[in-house]
Design a protein around this motif. Structure first.
Motif, PDB file in Angstrom:
ATOM      1  N   ILE A   3       0.873  -1.184   0.000  1.00  0.00           N
ATOM      2  CA  ILE A   3       0.000   0.000   0.000  1.00  0.00           C
ATOM      3  C   ILE A   3       0.908   1.232   0.000  1.00  0.00           C
ATOM      4  CG2 ILE A   3      -1.823   1.288   1.215  1.00  0.00           C
ATOM      5  CD1 ILE A   3      -2.755  -1.443   0.158  1.00  0.00           C
ATOM      6  N   GLY A   4       0.844   1.978  -1.095  1.00  0.00           N
ATOM      7  CA  GLY A   4       1.723   3.139  -1.213  1.00  0.00           C
ATOM      8  C   GLY A   4       1.179   4.361  -0.504  1.00  0.00           C
ATOM      9  N   GLU A   5      -0.136   4.470  -0.471  1.00  0.00           N
ATOM     10  CA  GLU A   5      -0.735   5.704   0.037  1.00  0.00           C
ATOM     11  C   GLU A   5      -2.176   5.426   0.461  1.00  0.00           C
ATOM     12  OE1 GLU A   5      -0.753  10.185  -1.808  1.00  0.00           O
ATOM     13  OE2 GLU A   5      -1.649   8.657  -3.081  1.00  0.00           O
ATOM     14  N   VAL A   6      -2.556   5.997   1.605  1.00  0.00           N
ATOM     15  CA  VAL A   6      -3.975   6.034   1.984  1.00  0.00           C
ATOM     16  C   VAL A   6      -4.374   7.491   1.800  1.00  0.00           C
ATOM     17  CG1 VAL A   6      -5.664   5.724   3.827  1.00  0.00           C
ATOM     18  CG2 VAL A   6      -3.642   4.242   3.745  1.00  0.00           C
ATOM     19  N   ARG A   7      -5.328   7.769   0.917  1.00  0.00           N
ATOM     20  CA  ARG A   7      -5.644   9.182   0.664  1.00  0.00           C
ATOM     21  C   ARG A   7      -7.151   9.438   0.737  1.00  0.00           C
ATOM     22  NH1 ARG A   7      -3.410   7.120  -4.316  1.00  0.00           N
ATOM     23  NH2 ARG A   7      -5.179   6.562  -5.622  1.00  0.00           N
ATOM     24  N   GLY A   8      -7.485  10.716   0.801  1.00  0.00           N
ATOM     25  CA  GLY A   8      -8.898  11.090   0.831  1.00  0.00           C
ATOM     26  C   GLY A   8      -9.189  12.053   1.959  1.00  0.00           C
ATOM     27  N   VAL A   9     -10.444  12.475   2.022  1.00  0.00           N
ATOM     28  CA  VAL A   9     -10.915  13.408   3.049  1.00  0.00           C
ATOM     29  C   VAL A   9     -12.341  13.010   3.398  1.00  0.00           C
ATOM     30  CG1 VAL A   9     -11.376  15.833   3.626  1.00  0.00           C
ATOM     31  CG2 VAL A   9      -9.557  15.300   2.006  1.00  0.00           C
ATOM     32  N   GLY A  10     -12.696  13.084   4.682  1.00  0.00           N
ATOM     33  CA  GLY A  10     -14.046  12.719   5.097  1.00  0.00           C
ATOM     34  C   GLY A  10     -14.310  11.272   4.736  1.00  0.00           C
ATOM     35  N   LEU A  11     -15.539  10.987   4.317  1.00  0.00           N
ATOM     36  CA  LEU A  11     -15.866   9.585   3.981  1.00  0.00           C
ATOM     37  C   LEU A  11     -15.676   9.339   2.496  1.00  0.00           C
ATOM     38  CD1 LEU A  11     -18.734   8.909   6.510  1.00  0.00           C
ATOM     39  CD2 LEU A  11     -16.495   7.787   6.407  1.00  0.00           C
ATOM     40  N   LEU A  12     -14.531   9.752   2.004  1.00  0.00           N
ATOM     41  CA  LEU A  12     -14.123   9.532   0.618  1.00  0.00           C
ATOM     42  C   LEU A  12     -12.637   9.201   0.666  1.00  0.00           C
ATOM     43  CD1 LEU A  12     -14.690   9.778  -2.456  1.00  0.00           C
ATOM     44  CD2 LEU A  12     -14.107  12.192  -2.275  1.00  0.00           C
ATOM     45  N   GLY A  13     -12.269   8.058   0.122  1.00  0.00           N
ATOM     46  CA  GLY A  13     -10.853   7.716   0.206  1.00  0.00           C
ATOM     47  C   GLY A  13     -10.472   6.570  -0.704  1.00  0.00           C
ATOM     48  N   ALA A  14      -9.177   6.299  -0.728  1.00  0.00           N
ATOM     49  CA  ALA A  14      -8.670   5.180  -1.543  1.00  0.00           C
ATOM     50  C   ALA A  14      -7.338   4.696  -0.985  1.00  0.00           C
ATOM     51  CB  ALA A  14      -8.485   5.615  -2.997  1.00  0.00           C
ATOM     52  N   LEU A  15      -7.062   3.445  -1.284  1.00  0.00           N
ATOM     53  CA  LEU A  15      -5.754   2.854  -0.980  1.00  0.00           C
ATOM     54  C   LEU A  15      -5.033   2.645  -2.302  1.00  0.00           C
ATOM     55  CD1 LEU A  15      -6.863  -0.036   1.431  1.00  0.00           C
ATOM     56  CD2 LEU A  15      -6.026   2.209   2.068  1.00  0.00           C
ATOM     57  N   GLN A  16      -3.789   3.099  -2.375  1.00  0.00           N
ATOM     58  CA  GLN A  16      -2.997   2.905  -3.584  1.00  0.00           C
ATOM     59  C   GLN A  16      -2.246   1.582  -3.502  1.00  0.00           C
ATOM     60  OE1 GLN A  16      -2.658   5.076  -6.382  1.00  0.00           O
ATOM     61  NE2 GLN A  16      -1.775   3.177  -7.162  1.00  0.00           N
ATOM     62  N   LEU A  17      -2.535   0.688  -4.431  1.00  0.00           N
ATOM     63  CA  LEU A  17      -1.865  -0.619  -4.443  1.00  0.00           C
ATOM     64  C   LEU A  17      -0.532  -0.487  -5.182  1.00  0.00           C
ATOM     65  CD1 LEU A  17      -5.005  -2.727  -5.434  1.00  0.00           C
ATOM     66  CD2 LEU A  17      -4.159  -2.228  -3.134  1.00  0.00           C
ATOM     67  N   MET A  18       0.519  -1.074  -4.636  1.00  0.00           N
ATOM     68  CA  MET A  18       1.842  -0.996  -5.265  1.00  0.00           C
ATOM     69  C   MET A  18       2.514  -2.362  -5.202  1.00  0.00           C
ATOM     70  SD  MET A  18       2.077   2.184  -6.163  1.00  0.00           S
ATOM     71  CE  MET A  18       3.722   2.743  -6.464  1.00  0.00           C
ATOM     72  N   ALA A  19       3.213  -2.712  -6.285  1.00  0.00           N
ATOM     73  CA  ALA A  19       3.972  -3.968  -6.269  1.00  0.00           C
ATOM     74  C   ALA A  19       5.087  -3.847  -5.238  1.00  0.00           C
ATOM     75  CB  ALA A  19       4.546  -4.242  -7.653  1.00  0.00           C
ATOM     76  N   ASP A  20       5.734  -2.674  -5.212  1.00  0.00           N
ATOM     77  CA  ASP A  20       6.815  -2.456  -4.259  1.00  0.00           C
ATOM     78  C   ASP A  20       6.741  -1.017  -3.761  1.00  0.00           C
ATOM     79  OD1 ASP A  20       9.187  -1.961  -2.929  1.00  0.00           O
ATOM     80  OD2 ASP A  20      10.340  -3.335  -4.208  1.00  0.00           O
ATOM     81  N   ARG A  21       6.350  -0.902  -2.526  1.00  0.00           N
ATOM     82  CA  ARG A  21       6.153   0.426  -1.943  1.00  0.00           C
ATOM     83  C   ARG A  21       7.474   1.204  -1.891  1.00  0.00           C
ATOM     84  NH1 ARG A  21       3.250   2.589   2.797  1.00  0.00           N
ATOM     85  NH2 ARG A  21       4.754   3.888   3.862  1.00  0.00           N
ATOM     86  N   ASP A  22       8.576   0.507  -1.571  1.00  0.00           N
ATOM     87  CA  ASP A  22       9.849   1.204  -1.379  1.00  0.00           C
ATOM     88  C   ASP A  22      10.387   1.798  -2.675  1.00  0.00           C
ATOM     89  OD1 ASP A  22       9.729   0.662   1.266  1.00  0.00           O
ATOM     90  OD2 ASP A  22      10.808  -1.253   1.094  1.00  0.00           O
ATOM     91  N   THR A  23      10.252   1.036  -3.766  1.00  0.00           N
ATOM     92  CA  THR A  23      10.774   1.551  -5.040  1.00  0.00           C
ATOM     93  C   THR A  23       9.671   2.272  -5.834  1.00  0.00           C
ATOM     94  OG1 THR A  23      10.275  -0.539  -6.131  1.00  0.00           O
ATOM     95  CG2 THR A  23      12.515  -0.272  -5.252  1.00  0.00           C
ATOM     96  N   LYS A  24       8.479   2.376  -5.234  1.00  0.00           N
ATOM     97  CA  LYS A  24       7.313   3.004  -5.891  1.00  0.00           C
ATOM     98  C   LYS A  24       7.038   2.374  -7.254  1.00  0.00           C
ATOM     99  CE  LYS A  24       6.525   7.616  -4.088  1.00  0.00           C
ATOM    100  NZ  LYS A  24       6.280   8.994  -4.487  1.00  0.00           N
ATOM    101  N   THR A  25       7.059   1.052  -7.263  1.00  0.00           N
ATOM    102  CA  THR A  25       6.759   0.346  -8.510  1.00  0.00           C
ATOM    103  C   THR A  25       5.317  -0.146  -8.454  1.00  0.00           C
ATOM    104  OG1 THR A  25       9.037  -0.432  -8.461  1.00  0.00           O
ATOM    105  CG2 THR A  25       7.560  -1.503 -10.062  1.00  0.00           C
ATOM    106  N   GLY A  26       4.542   0.191  -9.488  1.00  0.00           N
ATOM    107  CA  GLY A  26       3.155  -0.254  -9.528  1.00  0.00           C
ATOM    108  C   GLY A  26       3.040  -1.678 -10.053  1.00  0.00           C
ATOM    109  N   PHE A  27       1.871  -2.261  -9.887  1.00  0.00           N
ATOM    110  CA  PHE A  27       1.615  -3.594 -10.466  1.00  0.00           C
ATOM    111  C   PHE A  27       1.398  -3.452 -11.965  1.00  0.00           C
ATOM    112  CE2 PHE A  27       0.192  -4.450  -6.092  1.00  0.00           C
ATOM    113  CZ  PHE A  27       0.857  -5.643  -5.864  1.00  0.00           C
TER     114      PHE A  27
END
Ligand code: PLP
Length: 457
Positions: A375-399
């Motif tokens: 999980i690279g990032e938990v973002r949003g405000v109030g009751l609106l949000g998302a989790l960013q899925l990442m293959a590798d959080r450290d190198t910021k590589t996406g799937f």
């Protein structure tokens, strides 16, 4: 429950007769719909087999007051019994739309003075786009027609609004976008900023890019810019610091209108009545729908500034009727539903609950996933949000998107009783539960999300 419904028959009948929106046609026609929902209460919905799920998405980001509110049915029945319908063309009106307009206007910034009612978020944006053209024509600038949207944004699916939508799948095979629509970069700091760039520098770079696009197109051909305060279906992208300030300075310089798409953010979703309040946006036009009626009735409200209104008003002498409108504009039953919906939001302090329970939910998600490898990032405000899925959080590589990790995670979370929305392009899991959510339900969401994600990754 299961005794009341013959699920297999319903699935066969659905598959035989219905072309489903935003669905893989062969999947539904070969396998039938995934689930058939029949009942809802609060944040929960139940399918024909009696499976009860916490709807962490609130339908399609719209179920703000929660399912099964009998007050809405009461208002609907009263309005239907009283008259049911009459149009609002040629100056006809009804007390419900008059009352609703008054109520909504009290929540708008002072410079926003008129509302146009329709039936969907798409028609609200479509209407505003046409008003940009109409307004600029009346001002003697008929060539000022282009609308700039952002990549990955979602603004609807009519021909014009699917063009505004910045997702390839909504253009491919339809011959879109139309030539009047251009797209500029997505303000997602986590994924799009250059190494070492601050949020302010990133925002300034995007504003410069926007200005370069305007200049390349010719400022005399650009009529409006459209953006959500927080981009919903594009990934729940919260703007980086200074973004809207920098963008608005560019728009002002080139006499370009700001259409604020509040279809997701409006009516309490972000813990404020409207998303523009969060980021000091001064919109010229505002599109709303979804939370206006919490999905109980298809209805939209599109707002315009007094400056635009005056041009339309003064143009009447030469143009005659404003030749735009829908059979269901200002529908008296819809307006009664919207009024009852707003009364619930106000009476139960749901905007404040969105802020408070939203902050709690984000805190729990950050505690649970703050160091999660995927999980690279938990973002949003109030009751609106998302989790960013990442293959590798450290190198910021996406799937690799072909692995459909978001869809697989959402399915696994669903098996733990919670609906979240996979956003394939953003490779994210989004949530926007009813604004009635309590802490126990927030915990249930976090628990199911954790279990589902751990099963997949
Ligand atoms: N604008 C935004 C930001 C949306 O998220 C949506 C739908 O999800 C729309 C517009 C289109 O609304 P509708 O589906 O009611 O046409």
């Amino acid at each position: 429950m299961s005794t009341l419904y013959d699920t297999e028959h319903l699935k066969r009948s659905d598959a035989a007769n219905i072309l489903h929106p935003a669905s893989v046609v062969a999947d539904v026609s070969n396998n039938g719909p995934a689930r058939i929902f029949v009942e809802g209460k609060g944040a929960f919905i139940t399918d024909t087999d009696g499976n009860r799920m916490l709807d962490g998405v609130g339908g399609l980001w719209c179920m703000n007051i929660g399912y099964g509110r009998t007050e809405i049915g009461d208002a609907m029945k009263a309005a239907s019994d009283q008259m049911g319908y009459f149009h609002t063309f040629a100056g006809a009106s009804n007390p419900a739309q008059i009352g609703l307009a008054e109520k909504l206007m009290a929540k708008m910034p002072d410079h926003i003075t008129k509302v146009f009612f329709g039936s969907s978020g798409s028609d609200a944006n479509d209407t505003l786009m046409k008003i940009v053209w109409y307004y600029n024509g009346l001002r003697g600038k008929p060539e000022k027609r282009k609308i700039i949207a952002r990549k990955q944004a979602y603004h609807g699916t009519t021909i014009a609004t699917a063009s505004l939508t910045g997702l390839a799948s909504f253009h491919r095979n339809f011959g879109l976008p139309i030539p009047e629509v251009k797209h500029t970069s997505l303000p997602h700091y986590y994924r799009e900023a250059k190494p070492g760039e601050t949020e302010e520098q990133f925002s300034a770079r995007l504003a410069n890019e926007l200005e370069s696009l305007i200049i390349a197109e010719g400022p005399e051909t650009v009529g409006a810019f459209i953006a959500e305060p927080i981009m919903g279906a594009g990934g729940v992208i919260t703007p980086p610091k200074g973004y809207f300030k920098a963008v608005q300075a560019v728009l002002k310089k080139h006499d370009i209108l700001f259409i604020c798409d509040e279809v997701v953010c409006g009516y309490g979703r972000t813990g404020h009545w409207f998303g523009h309040q969060l980021y000091d946006i001064r919109p010229d036009m505002i599109a709303t729908a979804k939370g206006l009626t919490s999905g109980y009735f298809p209805m939209s409200a599109a707002f315009i500034s007094d400056d635009i209104w005056k041009v339309l008003h003064d143009g009447s002498a030469t143009l005659g009727a404003f030749a735009h409108g829908f059979t269901y504009s200002g529908h008296p039953v819809g307006a009664a539903v919207a009024l009852a919906n707003l009364a619930i939001i106000e009476g139960e302090n749901l905007v404040a609950n969105s802020a408070e329970t939203g902050a709690y939910l984000h805190a729990q998600l950050n505690d649970t996933f703050g160091h999660h490898a995927h999980i690279g990032e938990v973002r949003g405000v109030g009751l609106l949000g998302a989790l960013q899925l990442m293959a590798d959080r450290d190198t910021k590589t996406g799937f690799d998107l072909k692995h459909k990790i978001a869809a697989r995670c959402a399915a696994a979370i669903g098996n733990h009783g919670v609906i979240v929305r996979p956003l394939p392009t953003a490779d994210s899991l989004a949530f926007s539960p009813p604004l009635t959510l309590d802490r126990g339900e927030a915990n249930q969401m976090v628990d199911a999300i954790k279990k589902g994600i751990d099963q997949v990754m």
